[in-house]
Scaffold this active site. Structure first.
Site, short mmCIF file in Angstrom:
data_model
loop_
_atom_site.label_atom_id
_atom_site.label_comp_id
_atom_site.label_asym_id
_atom_site.label_seq_id
_atom_site.Cartn_x
_atom_site.Cartn_y
_atom_site.Cartn_z
N GLU A 141 -9.82 4.87 12.46
CA GLU A 141 -9.55 5.92 11.48
C GLU A 141 -10.72 6.91 11.44
O GLU A 141 -11.85 6.57 11.81
CB GLU A 141 -9.35 5.32 10.08
CG GLU A 141 -8.26 4.25 10.00
CD GLU A 141 -6.87 4.80 10.24
OE1 GLU A 141 -6.65 6.00 9.96
OE2 GLU A 141 -6.00 4.03 10.71
N ASP A 176 -5.18 -2.82 12.13
CA ASP A 176 -6.64 -2.79 11.96
C ASP A 176 -7.08 -1.83 10.86
O ASP A 176 -8.09 -2.05 10.20
CB ASP A 176 -7.31 -2.42 13.29
CG ASP A 176 -7.18 -3.53 14.33
OD1 ASP A 176 -7.41 -4.69 13.97
OD2 ASP A 176 -6.83 -3.24 15.48
N GLY A 177 -6.31 -0.76 10.64
CA GLY A 177 -6.63 0.17 9.56
C GLY A 177 -6.51 -0.48 8.19
O GLY A 177 -7.37 -0.27 7.31
N ILE A 237 -6.73 -3.75 7.60
CA ILE A 237 -7.81 -4.74 7.50
C ILE A 237 -9.13 -4.05 7.18
O ILE A 237 -9.91 -4.52 6.34
CB ILE A 237 -7.92 -5.55 8.81
CG1 ILE A 237 -6.64 -6.38 9.01
CG2 ILE A 237 -9.13 -6.49 8.77
CD1 ILE A 237 -6.52 -7.00 10.39
N ASN A 238 -9.38 -2.89 7.82
CA ASN A 238 -10.61 -2.15 7.55
C ASN A 238 -10.70 -1.77 6.08
O ASN A 238 -11.76 -1.92 5.45
CB ASN A 238 -10.66 -0.88 8.41
CG ASN A 238 -11.80 0.04 8.02
OD1 ASN A 238 -11.65 0.89 7.15
ND2 ASN A 238 -12.95 -0.14 8.64
N GLU A 239 -9.62 -1.30 5.50
CA GLU A 239 -9.64 -0.91 4.09
C GLU A 239 -9.88 -2.11 3.18
O GLU A 239 -10.65 -2.03 2.22
CB GLU A 239 -8.35 -0.19 3.71
CG GLU A 239 -8.23 1.20 4.30
CD GLU A 239 -7.21 2.06 3.57
OE1 GLU A 239 -6.62 1.60 2.56
OE2 GLU A 239 -6.99 3.21 4.00
N THR A 253 0.83 -1.20 0.00
CA THR A 253 0.00 0.00 0.00
C THR A 253 0.88 1.26 0.00
O THR A 253 1.97 1.27 0.56
CB THR A 253 -0.94 0.03 1.21
OG1 THR A 253 -0.17 0.00 2.42
CG2 THR A 253 -1.87 -1.16 1.18
N THR A 281 -0.52 -2.06 15.67
CA THR A 281 -0.29 -1.70 17.07
C THR A 281 -1.23 -2.45 18.00
O THR A 281 -0.81 -3.04 18.99
CB THR A 281 -0.48 -0.18 17.25
OG1 THR A 281 0.37 0.50 16.32
CG2 THR A 281 -0.11 0.25 18.66
N ASP A 305 -23.18 -13.13 15.90
CA ASP A 305 -24.54 -13.09 16.45
C ASP A 305 -25.48 -12.11 15.75
O ASP A 305 -26.65 -12.00 16.12
CB ASP A 305 -24.50 -12.80 17.96
CG ASP A 305 -23.97 -11.41 18.29
OD1 ASP A 305 -23.58 -10.68 17.37
OD2 ASP A 305 -23.96 -11.05 19.49
#
Length: 292
Positions: free
Chosen positions: A272, A67-68, A70-72, A40, A93, A215
């Site tokens: 983010e 996590d940023g 993965i979110n993208e 990226t 992190t 769930d």
């Protein structure tokens, strides 16, 4: 042979992924995955890379980063009706989603999980037009996650967030926010509200203790107006998972909600900046397959 696309953030965490790239590619190839990769180059790039991977009909997309990242990747995949399976190599992190799924912060072990091929189908959240996999929220304190410089996160890791939080504590102030659900409405001054898809949020593994990735429900946590001393006490209770019994906390589950405010309230989505309120949240039940 299945085809995999590795999308990695070269600056994530302690910048380990670029150093281990030959190993990762070799391990995945050995497992029978014809693997190519994409580094990226800035904000939003992983979304476009994931969309291209879907259009090129890859069987698997692997997100390597925090996590940023993965979110993208989830944002790139989730808008399609037919989606590749998602692999995760945690290198950030906090690595909240990886922790919730039991994926260790070990590149070799994370590759092993993908190679073994066991899949789990999990929920995805949607905030207006943006998808999220772990957490969304608003309020003064939620802004610290995207205010911590990336270099500081690289050097100090999770400690960087705590340092920024301590710096902000004297300036925390409540905001009048309205949360509307089918079964109830909450309209009061809040320090923050969180909409959690998983139990692990911001490095705290008990922040949303009842959350379940399968769930079809969000776990919503509201911190009502408090004094600084009360807020510090709440933070200590959170470390032990005892905060949801405190009178300053509201905790409930819902599959959808609307958040609004007369003030300007920034939305945080998986760590983010995600725009401002108002926002409509909804759960997409069992929307994406993940290697676990």
């Amino acid at each position: 042979m299945k085809r995999a696309r590795l999308i990695y953030n070269p600056s994530a965490g302690r910048e380990e992924i670029p150093k281990r790239l030959p190993y990762i590619l070799d391990r995945l190839e050995t497992a029978g995955l014809e693997t190519s990769c994409h580094a990226t180059k800035g904000s939003g790039d992983a979304i476009e890379a994931a969309k291209i991977a879907v259009e090129r009909k890859y069987d698997i997309v692997i997100a390597a980063g925090g996590d940023g990242t993965i979110n993208e990747v989830v944002n790139g995949l989730s808008r399609y009706e037919k989606r590749p399976a998602l692999g995760i190599i945690p290198a950030g992190t906090s690595n909240d989603l990886a922790n919730a799924l039991g994926i260790p912060k070990s590149i070799s072990k994370a590759c092993e999980i993908i190679a073994n091929g066991k899949l789990m189908t999990i929920d995805v959240g949607k905030a207006n037009k943006r998808y999220f996999i772990n957490i969304a929220g608003g309020g003064y304190l939620t802004e610290l996650t995207y205010e911590v410089p990336s270099k500081l996160k690289t050097v100090l890791g999770q400690l960087a967030y705590y340092m920024k939080g301590i710096e902000k504590l004297p300036f925390i102030k409540p905001t009048k926010i309205r949360l509307e659900m089918d079964h109830q409405t909450v309209d009061e001054e809040m320090m923050l509200f969180l909409v959690a898809n998983s139990s692990t949020v911001g490095g705290f593994d008990k922040l949303a203790p009842k959350a379940d990735l399968q769930d079809g429900l969000f776990d919503v946590l509201v911190v009502k107006k408090t004094t600084l001393a009360e807020f510090v006490k709440l933070a200590s209770l959170t470390m032990k998972g005892e905060h949801i019994q405190d009178p300053h906390i509201l905790y409930f589950q819902t599959s959808s909600l609307r958040a609004s405010s007369e003030s300007v309230v920034h939305l945080n989505v998986d760590g983010e900046f995600g725009g401002d309120l108002p926002v409509e949240f909804k759960v997409l039940p069992r929307h994406i397959q993940v290697f676990v």
